[in-house]
Design an enzyme around this catalytic site. Sequence first.
Site, PDB file in Angstrom:
ATOM      1  NE  ARG A 167      -3.476   2.035   3.087  1.00  0.00           N
ATOM      2  CZ  ARG A 167      -4.609   2.535   2.629  1.00  0.00           C
ATOM      3  NH1 ARG A 167      -5.198   1.990   1.570  1.00  0.00           N
ATOM      4  NH2 ARG A 167      -5.176   3.588   3.198  1.00  0.00           N
ATOM      5  CE1 TYR A 208       2.520   6.007   1.699  1.00  0.00           C
ATOM      6  CE2 TYR A 208       0.475   7.189   2.029  1.00  0.00           C
ATOM      7  CZ  TYR A 208       1.262   6.081   2.252  1.00  0.00           C
ATOM      8  OH  TYR A 208       0.797   5.059   3.022  1.00  0.00           O
TER       9      TYR A 208
END
Length: 298
Positions: free
Chosen positions: A247, A279
């Site tokens: 993920r 991220y």
Amino acid sequence: MRIEEAIEGYASFLRLEKGLSENSIVAYTSDMDKLWQFANQELNKQTVETLSQQDLEAFIVSLESNGLNKRSQARTLSGVKGFFRYLMLEDVLVNDPTELLLAPKVGRKLPIVLSTEEIDAIISAIDLSKPEGQRNKAILETLYSCGLRVSELVGLSLSNLHFSEGFIKVVGKGNKERLVPISPRAVKEIEYYYIDRNKLTPDSASKDIVFLNRRGKKLSRVMIFTITKLLAEQAGIKKTISPHTFRHSFATHLVEGGADLRAVQEMLGHESILTTEIYTHLDTTFLRETIMQFHPRA
């Protein structure tokens, strides 16, 4: 109100009012059980009204002395604050003893991310001659293609696969549904897996579940962890791997490729964009190459 009674009420509140999953409820209430044990055994207190800010500070200190790291301490404190906010809403308390509690300082921890080469190596380590081989390949391709949580993967249902439209419907935290694009490669591997799945006789509770074990039952979360860990070892990957690593890799590769952060947030099912912002960290190799290419002193 007795502490154990308050915890039972809190569990019902999380289930009915907040719509949290059973896994989340268990996590929250287990932290409250730790608080109840500490209050009962160390402070000789059995009711929530008698707990003070100093008592709760002592509880957090006890977590550290028992070896709990700062990140876990902060998570537990967040749960304790939620518990006392619930008690305020229910008019059990007039004042919130957690209002001035300070959380332990936790440094920002970047997620472990796999490169595409490492992901390919892990998938290549699958022995397709084994009965579960194609299933495991389909599982890993789906994890990486769609960025699913483990609970979302094991709960994925056949009726929520919309391959002709290129989407799957996922049931995430709090039973919230979202549509996630799925790659043609993942679709192909799932369709190959249908050949093996059709040989199984699912039990009544698992007829609509995509990924099954050899007895026709829904796979457990633990089994997915075991599969990914063993395959990573076989592929010679030295990083600490879990299903969640796929993920993280999904999201990181999207952001590094220029994907809009709001779109990534939607695909991951994050309530807050702040969760997705982790991220935006850059791959260190990419960062170094950029500096070496454009800096005048490189």
